[in-house]
Design an enzyme around this catalytic site. Structure first.
Site, PDB file in Angstrom:
ATOM      1  CE  LYS A  19      48.053  22.235  48.245  1.00 39.61           C
ATOM      2  NZ  LYS A  19      48.174  23.568  47.635  1.00 39.61           N
ATOM      3  CE  LYS A 118      44.960  34.216  34.913  1.00 40.42           C
ATOM      4  NZ  LYS A 118      44.103  33.073  35.004  1.00 40.42           N
ATOM      5  CD  GLU A 494      30.703  36.503  47.549  1.00 38.14           C
ATOM      6  OE1 GLU A 494      31.593  35.668  47.295  1.00 38.14           O
ATOM      7  OE2 GLU A 494      30.560  37.561  46.909  1.00 38.14           O
ATOM      8  NE  ARG A 525      45.114  29.438  43.917  1.00 36.44           N
ATOM      9  CZ  ARG A 525      44.033  29.173  44.633  1.00 36.44           C
ATOM     10  NH1 ARG A 525      44.134  28.834  45.898  1.00 36.44           N
ATOM     11  NH2 ARG A 525      42.831  29.226  44.084  1.00 36.44           N
ATOM     12  CG  ASP A 609      31.759  39.353  41.412  1.00 35.36           C
ATOM     13  OD1 ASP A 609      31.758  40.585  41.532  1.00 35.36           O
ATOM     14  OD2 ASP A 609      31.530  38.563  42.344  1.00 35.36           O
ATOM     15  CG  HIS A 651      34.893  42.994  41.506  1.00 36.20           C
ATOM     16  ND1 HIS A 651      35.705  44.034  41.909  1.00 36.20           N
ATOM     17  CD2 HIS A 651      35.607  41.864  41.712  1.00 36.20           C
ATOM     18  CE1 HIS A 651      36.857  43.521  42.351  1.00 36.20           C
ATOM     19  NE2 HIS A 651      36.819  42.212  42.231  1.00 36.20           N
ATOM     20  CD  GLU A 675      43.930  44.089  41.514  1.00 37.18           C
ATOM     21  OE1 GLU A 675      43.286  43.070  41.788  1.00 37.18           O
ATOM     22  OE2 GLU A 675      45.068  44.075  41.054  1.00 37.18           O
ATOM     23  CG  HIS A 704      45.385  40.951  46.444  1.00 35.51           C
ATOM     24  ND1 HIS A 704      44.829  41.977  45.724  1.00 35.51           N
ATOM     25  CD2 HIS A 704      44.727  39.837  46.065  1.00 35.51           C
ATOM     26  CE1 HIS A 704      43.885  41.490  44.929  1.00 35.51           C
ATOM     27  NE2 HIS A 704      43.799  40.189  45.123  1.00 35.51           N
ATOM     28  CB  CYS A 736      39.586  41.835  45.356  1.00 35.46           C
ATOM     29  SG  CYS A 736      39.086  40.302  44.545  1.00 35.46           S
TER      30      CYS A 736
END
Ligand code: GLN
Ligand code: ZN
Length: 768
Positions: A19, A118, A494, A525, A609, A651, A675, A704, A736
């Site tokens: 990374k 994914k 939050e 990531r 969520d 959500h 979304e 995003h 989102c």
């Protein structure tokens, strides 16, 4: 003699070296040779580690600077036109452009990245291969051959890993609907033939061809393509032996075709699908070696060596010692590297875990037992027994009160007192919301100050008291802003949450958190999934303090935010001593407790969520209904304890909900936000034929992207929504949470969003 093997080792480095190197290369702080050097060091360290551990079949080409599917695109020269690639080899900058896009202000070059999705049912994301209708393939990266030679250069004989041609194609997409990826097979196999020939010439004995798509539902055409391709590969491979690797499920209907393929070995996942073994042993042809995945490559628990040995002994008595390979169930990239780095874990929990390095030892121990008999490893067996027993009996794992409560769930606990049509009227009365009510998904920008303050609290630099004052100030600011721009249902923002699963997990029993246990999510990531080791309960309220504080600052309704049971399950390492369903039900009860407390504290709107509900879907369609049934039930257990006039929201994000829209309706949330802005409301297609019963906020602001959408374009999206949904059903919200954006972006964007809602209301008033 049985051989010890591995299918893939984590590539990120014990200290996340990859990374650091990647990010410094991308920022221009280091050059390509420094990056290459870090890669070479990591590979060398991994090969030596595996050799010293006693692994016989050590993987190579399992290393990747970004993703192994992208590596395969490079290998075969599948570079989409927009990257203007003309050379004969795919260079590193083209490779990273494909992964991340390019935005170069000086040249004005602006090219989007390839799609990412994914990898089967894991939390690893791969780059989706993109094919032109007239796609041609050529050998454009010799990475597989180079890394084999590199290992050989330091005296390590490896088994190169390739993503097989069928899985590669099936995981990809063509831009032209008239051409299917499989139509490109013939040409693609040519490149693979060349790679196999060259690996053979370089001295490889085995090659591992990963074909995980064999555990999906395949049709006759797809199966016959396997036959075709592997027949050709077999002859190109010469003396090089082919191990066909499957994982994440059972071969099922594909077993006969697979067993008939002209390959020298077959790897199967006996952790996920132990039941396939009998049929497999009956069908396995005499010449084929069986690689038995008996050590879990997807989870972190210590192996029950005695149980694994029983499986291996069964296989050996059927195929003989020379045709047995002991293996992890799948590549180990899905587990952290070394448990030894965890110094702060509870010692009892620590004792129950095995990460990649520990798993290598398990594989080698099992192999030794198969070669020399159980007595040769009696110490290991005793130790494994002790740990398994300690876990089985621990009061940290087992809480009778939690089990009793879960066992006592009655059907009535999973449904609201009245149907939505009645609840709706009561909620309307109580909340007094306009048409097209506006709200957000929960989080507001996570500012650097929030992270600094959290760290300061952790390091004892500020007191809890000071930290809480800071949070209160943040909440007050967020509430003031929402009131000022005229949002209808407000949130506290939050600011106290590091992560939507971790924040809750840290307050529940049965969850453990690690310091260094990183796994790759995508590219550079990495995430540290929590470990759910025991029965889950909620000792005390988790969010009530912040929700009620926010409510004290405004007369508008406050929506409290919780993470749902399926999302907590999906994004954690889960228990393997009970079903996922049972674990999810316990989490659902913990969330239910919080929902009850929020309501009792006067909060009238509560959002739970579940962004991960869709990614929990099993790989095979026939397993979908059972999963959806318990997943939906868990959500309903968590949300159904409230009065009719308390409004439950949920959500979801990460698109493609169209095929589970009925399950979404079955959640019976009063309002769902979902979304959709990126796909221009493609989501709405599902509502053409399906009458969604409750209220719904299709996201109109794509969070995003840093782009600020205009009021007009959001109004346009809303009008489109009203063609599919009734105007009384539609909420107005972003796609989102806003945590990854900054205030400068969200201020104008949310103002525009409120304006768009106002325009819709005005339009409606005119029509009447
Ligand atoms: N409430 C969360 C937030 O706003 C939801 C995040 C998500 O859907 N991933 O950040
Ligand atoms: Zn979301």
């Amino acid at each position: 003699m049985p051989a010890a093997s591995n299918l893939g080792f984590p590539r990120i480095g014990r200290k996340r070296e990859l990374k650091k190197a990647l990010e410094s290369y991308w920022s221009g702080a280091c050059g390509v040779s420094e990056l290459e050097a870090v890669g070479a060091e990591l590979r060398k360290a991994n090969w030596r580690l595996q050799r010293d551990a006693g692994i016989d079949h050590i993987p190579s080409n399992d290393f990747s600077f970004y993703d192994h599917v992208l590596d395969t695109c490079a290998m075969v020269g599948a570079v989409p036109d927009r990257y203007a690639w003309k050379a004969s080899c795919v260079d590193l900058d083209t490779y990273f452009a494909m992964a991340r896009g390019i935005q170069d202000e000086s040249t004005g070059r602006d090219v989007i990245a390839m799609e990412m999705t994914k990898w089967f049912d894991t939390n690893y994301h791969y780059i989706v291969p993109e094919f032109a209708a007239d796609q041609k393939f050529t050998l454009a990266s010799t990475k597989a051959i180079d890394e084999f030679n590199e290992a050989k250069g330091i005296g390590v004989q490896t088994r190169p890993v390739l993503l097989g041609p069928l899985s590669f194609l099936m995981l990809g997409k063509t831009k032209d609907p008239a051409v299917e990826p499989l139509d490109l097979l013939d040409h693609l196999v040519g490149v693979y033939e060349e790679v196999l020939t060259r690996l053979g010439e370089s001295g490889a004995e085995w090659v591992q061809m990963d074909e995980p798509c064999l555990v999906l539902d395949l049709d006759a055409k797809q199966l016959s393509a396997y036959q075709q391709a592997y027949t050709r590969l077999r002859s190109a491979a010469g003396d090089l032996k082919i191990l066909l690797a499957t994982y994440f499920g059972d071969l099922g209907e594909s077993l006969d075709t697979t067993a008939a393929l002209p390959v020298d070995g077959l790897h199967v996942d006996l952790i996920r699908s132990p039941d396939q073994l009998d049929a497999l042993l009956q069908r396995l042809p005499q010449h084929m070696v069986l690689s038995a995945g008996v050590v879990d490559g997807r989870n972190v628990w210590v192996n029950d060596l005695a149980r694994s040995l029983a499986v291996l002994e069964r296989i050996q008595s059927s195929v003989g010692p020379d045709r047995l390979i002991v293996a992890p169930s799948c590549s180990m990239i899905h587990v952290p590297i070394d448990l030894g780095l965890e110094t702060q874990l509870d010692t009892e929990v620590h004792d129950w875990l095995a990460f990649a390095e520990q798993k290598l030892d398990e594989i080698v121990g099992l192999t030794r037992a198969m070669r020399e008999g159980r007595d040769a490893v009696s110490d290991l067996l005793t130790e494994s027994r002790r740990r398994i027993d300690s876990r089985r009996r621990s009061s940290k794992v087992h809480r009778q009160d939690v089990k009793d409560r879960a066992a006592g769930i009655r059907p009535g606990d999973a449904s609201r007192a009245s149907p939505f049509s009645q609840r709706r009227l009561l909620q309307k009365q109580k909340l007094g919301l306009p048409r097209f009510p506006t709200t957000t998904i929960g989080s507001f920008p996570q500012t650097p100050q929030m992270r600094t303050n959290r760290a300061a609290l952790r390091n004892g630099k500020i007191t809890r008291e000071q930290y809480e004052r800071f949070l209160e100030a943040e909440i007050a600011e967020t509430i003031r802003f929402q009131e000022e721009i005229g949002l209808d249902v407000l949130v506290h923002g939050e600011p106290e949450r590091n992560d939507m699963v971790q924040y809750f997990g840290e307050q529940l029993t049965g969850f453990a958190f690690t310091q260094q246990a990183w796994v790759q999510s995508y590219g550079s990531r990495y995430v540290r999934p929590p470990i759910i080791y025991g029965d889950v309960s909620r000792p005390q309220p988790m969010t009530v303090r912040w929700a009620t504080y926010a409510a004290s600052l405004t007369d508008k309704p406050i929506k409290a935010m919780l993470t749902g049971p399926i999302t907590m399950l999906q994004w954690s390492f889960v228990r393997d001593d009970q079903s996922r369903r049972d674990t999810a039900r316990q989490i659902a009860l913990a969330v239910r407790d919080e929902v009850g407390d929020l309501e009792a504290a006067g909060i009238g709107v509560i959002q739970i969520d579940e962004p991960a509900i869709r990614e929990g879907l099993p790989l095979r369609r026939h397993d979908w209904p059972a999963y959806l049934e318990w997943a939906v039930e868990c959500f309903r257990i968590a949300s159904s304890c409230v009065r009719d006039d308390t409004q439950i929201h949920t959500h979801m994000c990460y698109a493609e909900f169209n095929d589970i829209v009925e399950a979404i309706a079955a959640l019976d949330a009063d309002v769902i936000s979902i979304e959709s802005s990126r796909s221009q409301m493609e989501l709405l297609d599902a509502f053409e034929s399906y009458d969604y019963p409750n209220e719904i906020g299709p996201g109109v602001y794509d969070i995003h992207s840093p782009r600020i959408p205009s009021a007009e374009e959001m109004r346009e999206l809303l009008s489109r929504a009203t063609r599919y949904l009734s105007a009384d059903q539609v909420w107005v919200n972003p796609d989102c949470g806003l945590k990854t954006r900054c205030w400068e972006e969200i201020r104008p964007a949310l103002r525009n969003m409120v304006q768009a809602a106002q325009a819709m209301r005005a339009e409606l008033a005119e029509v009447r």
